[in-house]
Design an enzyme around this catalytic site. Structure first.
Site, PDB file in Angstrom:
ATOM      1  N   ASP A 299       0.813  -1.083  -0.072  1.00 50.38           N
ATOM      2  CA  ASP A 299       0.097  -0.078  -0.304  1.00 50.38           C
ATOM      3  C   ASP A 299       1.060   1.094  -0.070  1.00 50.38           C
ATOM      4  O   ASP A 299       2.032   1.121  -0.005  1.00 50.38           O
ATOM      5  CB  ASP A 299      -1.038  -0.046   1.049  1.00 50.38           C
ATOM      6  CG  ASP A 299      -2.014   0.723   0.922  1.00 50.38           C
ATOM      7  OD1 ASP A 299      -3.377   0.686   1.591  1.00 50.38           O
ATOM      8  OD2 ASP A 299      -2.161   1.685   0.119  1.00 50.38           O
TER       9      ASP A 299
HETATM   10  C1  GLC Z   1      -4.168   4.684  -0.215  1.00 53.92           C
HETATM   11  C2  GLC Z   1      -5.083   3.266   0.309  1.00 53.92           C
HETATM   12  C3  GLC Z   1      -5.143   2.352  -0.647  1.00 53.92           C
HETATM   13  C4  GLC Z   1      -5.043   2.979  -2.029  1.00 53.92           C
HETATM   14  C5  GLC Z   1      -3.708   3.465  -2.369  1.00 53.92           C
HETATM   15  C6  GLC Z   1      -3.443   4.202  -3.514  1.00 53.92           C
HETATM   16  O1  GLC Z   1      -3.704   4.930   1.139  1.00 53.92           O
HETATM   17  O2  GLC Z   1      -4.801   2.629   1.459  1.00 53.92           O
HETATM   18  O3  GLC Z   1      -6.490   1.384  -0.661  1.00 53.92           O
HETATM   19  O4  GLC Z   1      -5.344   1.832  -2.965  1.00 53.92           O
HETATM   20  O5  GLC Z   1      -3.469   4.191  -1.292  1.00 53.92           O
HETATM   21  O6  GLC Z   1      -4.318   5.325  -3.712  1.00 53.92           O
END
Ligand code: GLC
Length: 740
Positions: free
Chosen positions: A276
């Site tokens: 993430d």
């Molecule tokens: C965010 C979220 C994740 C998302 C990623 C890209 O922090 O936790 O669900 O897909 O970053 O935006």
């Protein structure tokens, strides 16, 4: 096919032709390409960047083969950056472009929690398909969805993004979302690689506070939190994203048990895993990585293939490999996984946006599907007879959510445009022109505490036959990092409702929110309640169709509605405990003075709010009534490899056609570990005309009753089971059977 790769492909094909092998063309292509890559180029594939640098800087990095993927890249430069990768880098490997297309791209569907309330896999699949058609037309071939976190805590803002509290429902609907995103074949230009996230257990963040630690023991991990992900992988989800939380001290982004043992060894997953946003870098904050080099070492060795934005792989993997701290095999495996998905997406042959195609954005068919989803996602929680409304009635349209085009879209509607939102007020003005109405919001937005307009509200209500009060949450109040410790109607919305009710006319409360709110205190002031988890672009027409009876509500709750935030966590599939509360208790204001210590009974309940939620999982009313009768089972004894069929007769005993979500629950009465008092094992949307009855049958393979018991081995344990065919998780026809 990129010219640079043509020779190796010919060589690979020629080589294959002269030796019998089980190797596929895909394997050969990947092997050939990998054999030509330098270590730096391999690591470049493992590097995902956000588009937050000047274009020339990005193109220079791409040219040097330092980027494998980008997210949030403006549509108008995607082809230019992709062409740099294809034609100006040494090997011409395409980028995979990702985006959070969670519940629609331009045509925004209800938030996933709302879609879950439809209990309709087809509606969810349609939503994924529409999102993919629109997003891929703009160059996104990878979405960071479905979010499969089982969520039992309404304080957690990301419950909005989840498919609710039940593993079976989340698995069924998550699989539907994967099918929608990925279509029939990944290399179809309208297909978008899905991403099962957040792996795993993020929804159990302590206190419902986002990013917090989770304490999920292995049995619960196996029986509750992992199943939706396993189902998504079985459905072919191309990628997986690790979660922010540490579970029992281990951050998911370095959890080799999850990433290697479960995902690869047990589930045979052959896609790739992405972290993430900086979840790898955050292992230093977790106190698990000493520095960024340690971050890279821990994640690479745990099996995390692609790093989202924290850049430690680029900075440290070369020396970690040189030192032998990270085996080259780990690098090669990660790159294979990434190249495999790029190959399956057809990106080597077809990396560019086809700008000649007509735009599919906001296609009428898409808007209609979004309207259907919003219609089936709304849940009727109360109706004392005021609904459906008549178009001959004069209606007072009240509340901050009656005309809130931005907030109606809900969280994670990155590309949605409020200019396209059809609000309830706009729908009234366009599709219900015959209805006389008085509009007075009373409050400007959900958090507003200014009650100056309340007199104007009362005047509007006095001039009307019925009042519809649109309340709830602004979109910003749910979603990532937006947890709440108080989930009452915020601001002065409850006061507004009471002011409306004080005029003495019938009142309908419509709630648009990103979570189940604690609305018990508001119920006395509403003769009817329709709940719509941020319904998206077409929420307005859908809600009006339901209010005026053109459509009959059919949604059911995918999550428990608690009476008080202090009851959380409260969910239907709980263990019985050794002291289950009875269904009656002495209301706290009736406890006699000087009451003796044990006079209230020593069981598991709250003195002030009892044992039960306000509304249980699976609950939802209709404008008609359905009667359940004559439950019968195919057998009262079943073999562990057998099948049980359960049938009940459902009758529409009202005067309105309607759709009922018929639910199948079981309970394993005695196990090697305590088992839930109910578990959803099936559901069917059944349409019945007024007066019509239908035999509804569920076929339940006994293997579906398997669980990880005391010995952590998944199996069906013999013994007695209860079975229900029910309208929700608290009622229903009950029978029983035994597994030999
Ligand atoms: C965010 C979220 C994740 C998302 C990623 C890209 O922090 O936790 O669900 O897909 O970053 O935006």
């Amino acid at each position: 096919m990129n010219k640079k790769l043509f020779i190796p492909l010919v060589a690979a094909t020629a080589l294959a032709a002269c030796q019998p092998t089980t190797e596929t063309a895909e394997d050969r292509f990947i092997d050939q390409l990998l054999s030509q890559m330098t270590l730096e180029e391999k690591i470049g594939q493992m590097n995902q960047l956000n588009f937050d640098q000047p274009l020339d800087t990005v193109k220079a990095q791409v040219r040097r083969g330092e980027i494998g993927s980008m997210l949030n890249i403006p549509v108008d430069i995607i082809n230019e950056v992709q062409r740099t990768a294809m034609e100006e880098s040494r090997l011409g490997i395409p980028l995979i472009i990702g985006r959070d297309v969670i519940h629609g791209y331009k045509t925004v569907f209800p938030i996933p929690l709302g879609q879950a309330a439809s209990f309709n896999p087809q509606v969810v699949e349609d939503g994924g398909r529409v999102a993919a058609i629109e997003a891929t037309s703009q160059g996104m071939r990878w979405t960071f969805a479905p979010m499969l976190d089982v969520s039992r805590d309404a304080r957690w803002g990301r419950i909005a993004e989840s498919l609710g509290e039940d593993p079976y429902l989340a698995a069924e609907l998550g699989a539907a979302m994967v099918r929608g995103f990925q279509g029939d074949s990944l290399n179809d230009p309208t297909s978008m690689a899905a991403c099962a996230k957040h792996f795993v257990g993020y929804g159990a963040s302590e206190g419902g506070r986002d990013y917090n630690s989770t304490q999920i023991p292995l049995r619960s991990l196996r029986n509750v939190y992992l199943p939706p992900f396993q189902r998504a992988i079985e459905t072919g989800a191309a990628t997986v994203m690790t979660s922010f939380n540490d579970n029992d001290g281990v951050p998911s982004s370095c959890n080799d048990f999850l990433l290697r043992t479960v995902l690869r060894d047990e589930w045979r997953f052959d896609g790739f895993v992405v972290s993430d946003w900086n979840s790898m870098g955050e292992m230093m904050a977790h106190g698990v990585a000493a520095d960024r080099k340690d971050v890279a070492r821990l994640s690479a060795n745990a099996g995390l293939d692609m790093e989202m934005v924290s850049y430690t792989y680029m900075d440290y993997l070369p020396e970690l490999v040189a030192e032998g701290a990270v085996p080259m095999e780990h690098i090669d495996q990660a790159v294979r996984n990434i190249l495999r998905i790029k190959y399956r997406l057809g990106l080597f042959d077809n990396p560019y946006i086809d700008t000649d195609k007509p735009s599919p954005l906001y296609a009428e068919e898409h808007l209609q599907k979004a309207r259907t989803a919003a219609t089936q996602s709304a849940i009727l929680l109360k109706n004392d007879g005021v609904l459906p409304l008549k178009t001959s009635q004069t209606v007072a349209i009240i509340g901050p959510m009656a005309d809130a085009p931005h907030d109606q879209l809900g969280t994670w509607s990155f590309d949605g445009e409020q200019s396209h939102t059809v609000t309830p007020l706009k729908a009234l003005q366009t599709e219900y022109k015959q209805v006389k109405y008085h509009y007075e919001p009373g409050l400007r937005y959900s958090r507003d505490t200014n009650t100056d307009r309340f007199q104007a509200v009362k005047r509007a209500v006095r001039q009307s036959d019925v009042a519809v009060v649109f309340v709830g949450e602004e979109a910003i109040l749910s979603g990532e990092a937006h947890s709440l410790s108080n989930i009452n109607l915020i601001g002065k919305q409850s006061d507004l409702l009471q002011a409306v009710k004080s005029v003495g006319k019938p009142v309908v409360m419509v709630v648009m929110a990103g979570r189940p709110l604690t609305i018990e205190r508001d119920l006395p002031y509403a003769d009817a309640v329709l709940y719509s988890f941020h319904p998206g672009t077409m929420g307005g027409p859908a809600i009006l169709d339901l209010l005026f009876g053109r459509e009959n509500p059919s949604g059911k709750l995918p999550v428990t509605f608690v009476r008080e935030v202090g009851q959380i966590p409260m969910y239907y599939n709980h263990h019985n405990t050794g002291r289950p509360a009875q269904d009656w208790f002495t209301p706290i204001d009736q406890i006699p003075l000087n009451a003796q210590q044990t006079s209230l009974g020593n069981t598991s309940f709250y003195l002030d709010s009892g044992r039960d939620p306000l509304f249980p999982f699976g609950y939802g009313l209709s404008y008609t009534r359905f009667e359940y009768a004559n439950l019968r089972l195919s057998d009262t004894v079943a073999s562990p490899t057998g099948v049980i069929t359960a049938t009940a007769t459902i009758k529409n005993v009202g005067t309105t056609d309607g759709t009922e979500v018929v639910q199948l629950y079981v309970r394993d009465l005695v196990g090697s570990i305590a088992r839930p008092v109910r578990e959803l094992k099936g559901f069917q949307r059944v349409h019945l005309k007024a007066g019509e009855s239908k035999a509804v049958t569920f076929t339940l393979p006994v293997q579906d009753l398997a669980f990880y018991g005391k010995d952590l081995v998944k199996k069906v344990e013999p013994g007695k089971f209860h079975l229900w065919i029910a309208p929700n998780s608290a009622e229903g026809l009950q029978s029983e059977f035994r597994v030999k």
